[in-house]
Write an enzyme that holds these catalytic residues in place. Structure first.
Site, PDB file in Angstrom:
ATOM      1  N   CYS A  39      -0.790  -5.647  -1.092  1.00  0.00           N
ATOM      2  CA  CYS A  39       0.490  -6.284  -0.777  1.00  0.00           C
ATOM      3  C   CYS A  39       0.993  -5.695   0.542  1.00  0.00           C
ATOM      4  O   CYS A  39       0.402  -4.746   1.074  1.00  0.00           O
ATOM      5  CB  CYS A  39       1.479  -5.975  -1.887  1.00  0.00           C
ATOM      6  SG  CYS A  39       1.711  -4.192  -2.062  1.00  0.00           S
ATOM      7  N   GLU A 153       7.500   5.612  -9.261  1.00  0.00           N
ATOM      8  CA  GLU A 153       8.623   4.781  -8.775  1.00  0.00           C
ATOM      9  C   GLU A 153       9.877   5.019  -9.615  1.00  0.00           C
ATOM     10  O   GLU A 153      10.995   5.060  -9.099  1.00  0.00           O
ATOM     11  CB  GLU A 153       8.242   3.295  -8.805  1.00  0.00           C
ATOM     12  CG  GLU A 153       9.371   2.423  -8.257  1.00  0.00           C
ATOM     13  CD  GLU A 153       9.109   0.927  -8.385  1.00  0.00           C
ATOM     14  OE1 GLU A 153       7.939   0.501  -8.367  1.00  0.00           O
ATOM     15  OE2 GLU A 153      10.108   0.188  -8.510  1.00  0.00           O
TER      16      GLU A 153
HETATM   17 FE1  SF4 Z   1       3.627  -3.695  -3.079  1.00  0.00          FE
HETATM   18 FE2  SF4 Z   1       4.976  -2.088  -4.726  1.00  0.00          FE
HETATM   19 FE3  SF4 Z   1       6.099  -2.994  -2.471  1.00  0.00          FE
HETATM   20 FE4  SF4 Z   1       5.612  -4.667  -4.489  1.00  0.00          FE
HETATM   21  S1  SF4 Z   1       7.039  -2.959  -4.486  1.00  0.00           S
HETATM   22  S2  SF4 Z   1       5.260  -5.051  -2.300  1.00  0.00           S
HETATM   23  S3  SF4 Z   1       3.688  -3.821  -5.312  1.00  0.00           S
HETATM   24  S4  SF4 Z   1       4.325  -1.617  -2.647  1.00  0.00           S
END
Ligand code: SF4
Length: 335
Positions: A39, A153
């Site tokens: 991503c 996270e």
């Molecule tokens: Fe990628 Fe995590 Fe950002 Fe979503 S939140 S774009 S999965 S790095």
């Protein structure tokens, strides 16, 4: 629109297998999900480490796995990155990068106290949740955070506020146990890499119990997580097995396996093609393939090549969404 069928020739037979193992077997339909793999936040985090190595020279320290993928981590190690668990393992005069998952406020504060050079690779979509938490607190609301305990996270987001200002819930059962009265000022936020469907159920339970609870304007689950889940939903029913390339500690990869299984199709998480058991292909006609947001495309192609050595494959891409998201680098590395 789906790409036309593309026949992949049965290349070399795996070592130890008869030379015609693939060509003599029945063809296997391989449905490949799009989007899949990296991503924008992962692309940016990896580029940050690479640019930091160019700018400051090796070694550059990285607090936690920059993204949850061993192949990526090993590649950066080879270029001079040193991965550590905590900031106190980093010499004061060495540059350090914080991972894409985000860090508690105490981490940059400690780096500043020690006058360290640091670069924050927190994904901008995770930072957005951090800012939402601050805004909700300013409005006097207690925050219910939907996420998985222990995930970096979650530790980072809960570390944006003082202890006691945010309560973690993982599921509907946790919502039932919340101690708040219905008239209390509450808001909810979520981890970015959750199951879209599970989270909708938890939010529904929260809103049922606390009708005045406030939520984000747009959901916190990021575009990459929802698009990858949508793509798996589109192909899972047409497959006998879904392979997800990703790490066991990658939240969004685990969710992709769950999405397939919820639709009645077995899912398997694999880190590398070498984990494929040829017996998985016995008696099946179609296989789905995707990759979590931290898994590089080279590992997907490795799986395609390995499957083609076991069975002749007819490869087709199932496209659920187009992605054009790109995030800017931090200012100190942008020039
Ligand atoms: Fe990628 Fe995590 Fe950002 Fe979503 S939140 S774009 S999965 S790095």
């Amino acid at each position: 629109m789906n790409a036309p069928f593309h026949d992949t020739a049965p290349a070399n037979a795996p070592s130890g297998a008869p030379a015609n193992a693939a060509s003599s077997a029945a063809p296997l339909t391989l449905l490949i999900a799009a989007p899949r793999g990296f991503c924008a936040g992962v692309d940016r985090a990896i580029e940050i480490v690479e640019k930091a190595l160019e700018k400051y020279g090796a070694p550059v320290y990285v607090r936690h796995e920059i993204v949850h993928n061993k192949y990526v981590v090993e590649g950066l190690k080879a270029k001079g990155a040193i991965f550590v668990k905590e900031l106190d393992e980093v010499p004061t005069d060495a540059p350090v990068v914080f991972s894409a998952h985000g860090v508690p406020k105490s981490v940059p504060a400690e780096a500043e106290r020690r006058n360290m050079v640091y670069v924050d690779a927190t994904c901008p979509l995770v930072s957005k949740v951090h800012r939402q938490a601050e805004r909700q607190l300013e409005k006097g609301r207690h925050i219910i955070f939907i996420g998985h305990a222990g995930h970096p996270e979650v530790i980072g987001t809960m570390g944006q506020v003082e202890p006691g200002q945010m309560t973690l819930v993982e599921n509907i059962e946790d919502v039932d146990k919340l101690p708040f009265n219905t008239d209390e000022e509450l808001a909810y936020l979520t981890q970015t890499t959750l199951s879209v469907d599970d989270t909708a159920e938890v939010i529904e339970a929260l809103e049922w119990r606390y009708p005045n609870i406030q939520g984000p304007k747009a959901e916190d689950i990021c575009y990459a997580t929802s698009n990858r889940q949508k793509a798996v939903k589109e192909l899972a029913r047409d497959c006998d097995l879904v392979l997800v390339v990703g790490a066991p500690n990658s939240s969004n990869s685990l969710r992709l396996v769950e999405v397939a299984e919820r639709l009645g199709t077995p899912g398997k998480l694999i880190q590398r093609a070498s984990e494929i058991d040829p017996a998985w292909l016995d008696g099946i006609d179609a296989i789905g393939l995707t990759a979590g947001a931290s898994a590089p495309e080279v590992l997907v192609r490795e799986v395609v090549d390995a499957l083609a050595k076991l069975r002749p494959i007819k490869e087709r891409t199932i496209t659920a969404a187009e992605e054009k998201m790109v995030f800017k680098l931090p200012r100190q590395l942008a020039e």
